[in-house]
Design a protein around this motif. Structure first.
Motif, PDB file in Angstrom:
ATOM      1  N   GLU A 264       0.832  -1.309   0.026  1.00 48.95           N
ATOM      2  CA  GLU A 264      -0.056   0.196   0.147  1.00 48.95           C
ATOM      3  C   GLU A 264       0.918   1.232  -0.040  1.00 48.95           C
ATOM      4  N   GLU A 267      -1.048   7.745   1.823  1.00 53.21           N
ATOM      5  CA  GLU A 267      -1.873   8.965   1.326  1.00 53.21           C
ATOM      6  C   GLU A 267      -1.324  10.020   1.926  1.00 53.21           C
ATOM      7  N   SER A 269      -0.587  13.969   3.336  1.00 57.07           N
ATOM      8  CA  SER A 269      -1.014  15.251   3.165  1.00 57.07           C
ATOM      9  C   SER A 269      -0.641  16.255   4.293  1.00 57.07           C
ATOM     10  N   ASP A 301       0.659  10.595   6.461  1.00 57.71           N
ATOM     11  CA  ASP A 301      -0.389   9.806   6.330  1.00 57.71           C
ATOM     12  C   ASP A 301      -1.270   9.653   7.774  1.00 57.71           C
TER      13      ASP A 301
END
Length: 406
Positions: A264, A267, A269, A301
C-alpha cells in the motif's frame, strides 16, 4: 589512515629502502674499484722506482717519487722504516692521494699519485645514483598510488553497496568491479551472492508469514463466531479473550506482511501535528498525558500516523509504567513511560518481531514496535528508541515538515 595511504606509505618506504641499499652497495663497489686501481698503480710505480734506485742509486723522475718526503703519512713511514712495503690513501698537497713507500739503504722512498680525479668520478656517480634513486622512488610511489587508488575505489564501491544492503535494500548489487578476477572482485561476488540469498530467505519468510496469517484468519473467524454462542460464564470469557488475542495477532501478522511487501502506498497530506496527535489520543482519555510545545505542519498519512502513535502508546502502557506522556514539539512526537526502559538488544538492533526483550518489559509478541517502525519508514519518518536518564522508555518520532524536501 586509509588503505590507499597505507599502501602508498608502504610502497614509498620499501622504495626508499631499496634505493638506499642499492645506492650504498654501488657507492662502496665504486670506491673499492677506484681505490684498488689507484693502489695497484702506486705499487707498480714504487716497484719501478726501487728497481731504478737499486741500479743507479738515483730516483726515477715521475710519480712524485721522493726520499724522506715530509708529506708521507706517518703510519706508512713507520711501516717503511721497519723494512716493509705498503700503500695507503692519505692527504696530499692537492687533496687526497694514494701513497706507496718502502725502505731502501736506510732511506724511505715513496711515490704519490693524486686521487682527486677518482674522488670526482665517485662523487659524479653518487649524484647519478641519487637522481636515479629519487626518480625511481617517485615513479614507484606514483604507480603504487594509482594501483592503491583503484583498489580503494573498488573497495569503497563495495562498502557503499554493503551499507545500502544493511539498510534493508536487498536488491542492491556491487557488480563485477572491473574485468580482473582478483580478491576484490571475489569479495564483490561473495557479497552479491550473500545479498541474493538473504533476499530469497526474507521473501520466503514474508511469504510464510502472510500465508500463515491468511490460513489462520478463516478458522479464527469461525472460532470467534462460535465463542459468541457459548453460554455466559467464566470459561466463556476466557475462551473469548484468547480468541480475540489470536485474532489480534493474526491481524498484526497480516499488517506486517503488507508492510514487508510495500503493498500500500501512503496517502500523504499536510497536517498540523498537535491537532492530529490530540485527535489520535482522544479515546485514551486521562491515561495518556499530551503536551504540545509548538506544533509544526508535517507531511504524513493520518491513518498510518494513528497506527504508529497507538502502537507506541500501547507498548508504553503494556510494558512500561504510568504516567505515559506524549509530547509534541515542532515536527517531533515523543512517547515516554516511566517503566524499566527498552532492553539493550532493542536499543542496539531495533525492534524485532516476536521478541519483547527483557523479562521486566512484560509479555507480548513483539509486533507493535515492528509495525510502528514499518509505518514510520513508509511515511518518511524516523523512529528513535532510547531510554531516559531518569528511567523509562522514550520513543521519538521525527516527521518530515511540510514544504521541505524529503
Amino acid at each position: 589512515m586509509t588503505l590507499r595511504r597505507q599502501i602508498a606509505a608502504v610502497i614509498a618506504l620499501v622504495s626508499c629502502l631499496v634505493a638506499l641499499t642499492v645506492g650504498i652497495l654501488v657507492h662502496q663497489a665504486s670506491v673499492r674499484q677506484h681505490t684498488e686501481q689507484a693502489r695497484k698503480s702506486a705499487e707498480a710505480a714504487l716497484d719501478s722506482v726501487l728497481t731504478g734506485y737499486d741500479s743507479t742509486g738515483q730516483l726515477v723522475v715521475g710519480w712524485h717519487a721522493a726520499a724522506g718526503d715530509p708529506a708521507l703519512p706517518a703510519e706508512l713511514r713507520r711501516l717503511a722504516e721497519r723494512g716493509h712495503q705498503g700503500s695507503m690513501l692519505g692527504p696530499g698537497p692537492h687533496g687526497t692521494a694514494m701513497w706507496a713507500a718502502a725502505g731502501a739503504d736506510g732511506r724511505v722512498l715513496s711515490v704519490r699519485m693524486d686521487f682527486a680525479e677518482d674522488e670526482r668520478a665517485i662523487a659524479d656517480l653518487d649524484r647519478a645514483i641519487q637522481i636515479s634513486a629519487a626518480l625511481s622512488v617517485v615513479l614507484t610511489v606514483l604507480a603504487g598510488v594509482l594501483a592503491a587508488d583503484r583498489i580503494s575505489s573498488r573497495l569503497r564501491t563495495a562498502a557503499r553497496t554493503a551499507r545500502t544492503i544493511a539498510r534493508g535494500d536487498l536488491d542492491a548489487r556491487i557488480g563485477p568491479l572491473g574485468r580482473p578476477r582478483d580478491e576484490v572482485a571475489d569479495l564483490a561476488a561473495a557479497v552479491d551472492s550473500m545479498s541474493a540469498v538473504l533476499r530469497s530467505k526474507l521473501a520466503n519468510e514474508q511469504r510464510f508469514t502472510a500465508d500463515v496469517a491468511h490460513e489462520l484468519r478463516t478458522p479464527l473467524t469461525g472460532l470467534l463466531t462460535a465463542s459468541e454462542l457459548l453460554p455466559p460464564g467464566r470459561p466463556t470469557e476466557l475462551v473469548r479473550n484468547r480468541v480475540h488475542a489470536l485474532c489480534g495477532l493474526t491481524e498484526d501478522l497480516l499488517e506486517v506482511s503488507r508492510l514487508d511487501a510495500r503493498a500500500e502506498a501512503p496517502e500523504l497530506s499536510d497536517q498540523p501535528l498537535g491537532q492530529l496527535a490530540a485527535r489520535i489520543l482522544g479515546p485514551a482519555g486521562p491515561a495518556v498525558e499530551l503536551r504540545t510545545e509548538g506544533s509544526a505542519l508535517v507531511t504524513t498519512d493520518p491513518r498510518r500516523l494513528d497506527r504508529i502513535v497507538s502502537n507506541l502508546v500501547a507498548n508504553a502502557q503494556r510494558h512500561g509504567a504510568p504516567p505515559v506522556r506524549v509530547t509534541v514539539e515542532g515536527a517531533t512526537l515523543t512517547v515516554r513511560d516511566h517503566g524499566p526502559g527498552y532492553p539493550e538488544d532493542v536499543l542496539r538492533e531495533g525492534p524485532q518481531r516476536f521478541r519483547t526483550g527483557a523479562r521486566e518489559r512484560g509479555h507480548g509478541h513483539g509486533l507493535g514496535l515492528t509495525i510502528a517502525q514499518g509505518h514510520a519508514a513508509a511515511v518518511g519518518a524516523e523512529l528513535r528508541l532510547t531510554n531516559h536518564p531518569e528511567g523509562g522508555a522514550v520513543a521519538e518520532l521525527l516527521l518530515p515538515q511540510a514544504g521541505r524536501p524529503r
